[in-house]
Design a protein around this motif. Sequence first.
Motif, mmCIF file in Angstrom:
data_model
loop_
_atom_site.group_PDB
_atom_site.id
_atom_site.type_symbol
_atom_site.label_atom_id
_atom_site.label_comp_id
_atom_site.label_asym_id
_atom_site.label_seq_id
_atom_site.Cartn_x
_atom_site.Cartn_y
_atom_site.Cartn_z
ATOM 1 N N ARG A 69 0.813 -1.215 0.000
ATOM 2 C CA ARG A 69 0.000 0.000 0.000
ATOM 3 C C ARG A 69 0.853 1.275 0.000
ATOM 4 N NH1 ARG A 69 -4.749 -1.452 -1.635
ATOM 5 N NH2 ARG A 69 -5.776 0.290 -0.553
ATOM 6 N N PRO A 70 1.703 1.469 -0.995
ATOM 7 C CA PRO A 70 2.588 2.642 -0.999
ATOM 8 C C PRO A 70 1.832 3.937 -1.292
ATOM 9 C CG PRO A 70 2.777 1.475 -3.076
ATOM 10 C CD PRO A 70 1.904 0.629 -2.194
ATOM 11 N N ARG A 71 2.440 5.048 -0.884
ATOM 12 C CA ARG A 71 1.890 6.369 -1.205
ATOM 13 C C ARG A 71 2.469 6.907 -2.510
ATOM 14 N NH1 ARG A 71 5.227 10.735 -0.193
ATOM 15 N NH2 ARG A 71 7.089 10.348 1.076
ATOM 16 N N LEU A 103 3.628 -0.541 -15.324
ATOM 17 C CA LEU A 103 3.592 0.169 -14.043
ATOM 18 C C LEU A 103 2.480 1.213 -14.003
ATOM 19 C CD1 LEU A 103 7.407 0.713 -13.492
ATOM 20 C CD2 LEU A 103 5.930 -0.758 -12.114
ATOM 21 N N LEU A 104 2.290 1.930 -15.103
ATOM 22 C CA LEU A 104 1.240 2.945 -15.148
ATOM 23 C C LEU A 104 -0.141 2.320 -14.982
ATOM 24 C CD1 LEU A 104 2.623 5.134 -18.062
ATOM 25 C CD2 LEU A 104 2.256 5.932 -15.712
ATOM 26 N N GLY A 109 -4.807 1.189 -11.497
ATOM 27 C CA GLY A 109 -5.721 0.273 -10.824
ATOM 28 C C GLY A 109 -5.601 0.354 -9.314
ATOM 29 N N TYR A 110 -4.388 0.439 -8.817
ATOM 30 C CA TYR A 110 -4.167 0.508 -7.375
ATOM 31 C C TYR A 110 -4.741 1.796 -6.793
ATOM 32 C CZ TYR A 110 -1.558 1.686 -3.133
ATOM 33 O OH TYR A 110 -1.212 2.101 -1.874
ATOM 34 N N ARG A 111 -4.500 2.912 -7.452
ATOM 35 C CA ARG A 111 -4.977 4.194 -6.926
ATOM 36 C C ARG A 111 -6.495 4.210 -6.785
ATOM 37 N NH1 ARG A 111 -6.241 9.315 -9.535
ATOM 38 N NH2 ARG A 111 -6.022 11.018 -8.028
ATOM 39 N N GLY A 118 -6.166 9.299 0.032
ATOM 40 C CA GLY A 118 -5.067 8.515 -0.512
ATOM 41 C C GLY A 118 -4.870 8.766 -1.996
ATOM 42 N N GLN A 119 -5.964 8.897 -2.725
ATOM 43 C CA GLN A 119 -5.865 9.195 -4.156
ATOM 44 C C GLN A 119 -5.255 10.568 -4.393
ATOM 45 O OE1 GLN A 119 -9.221 8.418 -6.669
ATOM 46 N NE2 GLN A 119 -9.911 6.655 -5.462
#
Length: 353
Positions: A69-71, A103-104, A109-111, A118-119
């Motif tokens: 869960r990185p920022r 990666l993008l 998807g992660y964001r 967080g977003q």
Amino acid sequence: MTGGAGFIGANFVLDWLASSDEPIVNLDLLTYAGNLETLSSLRDDARHVFVQGDICDRALVDRLLAEHRPRAIVHFAAESHVDRSIHGPGDFVRTNIDGTFTLLEAARGYRATLDAAGQADFRFLHISTDEVYGSLSPSDPAFTETKAYEPNSPYSASKAASDHLVRAWHHTYGLPVLTTNCSNNYGPWQFPEKLIPLMIVNALAGKPLPIYGDGQNVRDWLYVSDHCSAIREVLARGTPGETYNIGGWNEKTNIEIVHALCALLDEMHPRTEGSYSQLITYVTDRPGHDRRYAIDARKIERELGWRPAETFDTGIRKTVQWYLDHPQWIADVHSGAYRAWVATNYSTRGQGA
């Protein structure tokens, strides 16, 4: 972060953890230029989580993002040597273009799984190069962030493509991206295929110091710790969607660099056979060798207050001293793959003007 066992990435890891307790997940495939020995001081440090893996492996990237869960994602991983790109461009297309795309998409998807705060806080920081801007004549102004892209090698073309993808993912999908385009880095832990470490290592071994063409190609030189401090500033305070050029304000010709290194080695580690400059050898130039790069780094100074702390004189002296102090690292990095590369690149060139 990606590519954290390479030269700049590893310096960034060491720099970050020297001043912060915020942990880093370090994803690196450990190709020829990735060296975990650079990070040996972090072997038992829980703040550094190393994962050997491919940035093109979407399932792996997705798993790491969900687990940790990185920022932010700080994307260093790249094939980065022009000569290698001439001999084998496919690896550069795969890593620099396909890897950045993977990666993008994973970041997008992660964001989407984060809450609103967080977003808003999330960042994707893409590390690029001044080579995307092409070549300058002696009288041309230095590269600004609005300079049109004119890449001239498979390497720079692949990095230009990755820059365009990063820009598009911001404008199309709203991904909060940051891009930095840096000049030539030098300093500790650099793999000895690049000019400065190659010259130091060859000189200490009494081997020829091969200079392409007439040696008058100009580059701007940036000490790696200054680059790391600039990246920290961009990550902390950069405006999403913006590009920041990072340079050292040190334009030098290749032959100037080599003579400076020889003079320092003559002072700091003299040889009995005379000056190291006697080892200088001119070899046939590489195809499409860009004549001059120069970075205009006024934007990052104006907007973020960053300037390099090292002059070329202070940075190059620190670099030479580091290589003199680390003979075992030099010995260890001279793998069979590296020796084969040097043979492939230089054996067919012969001596030039």
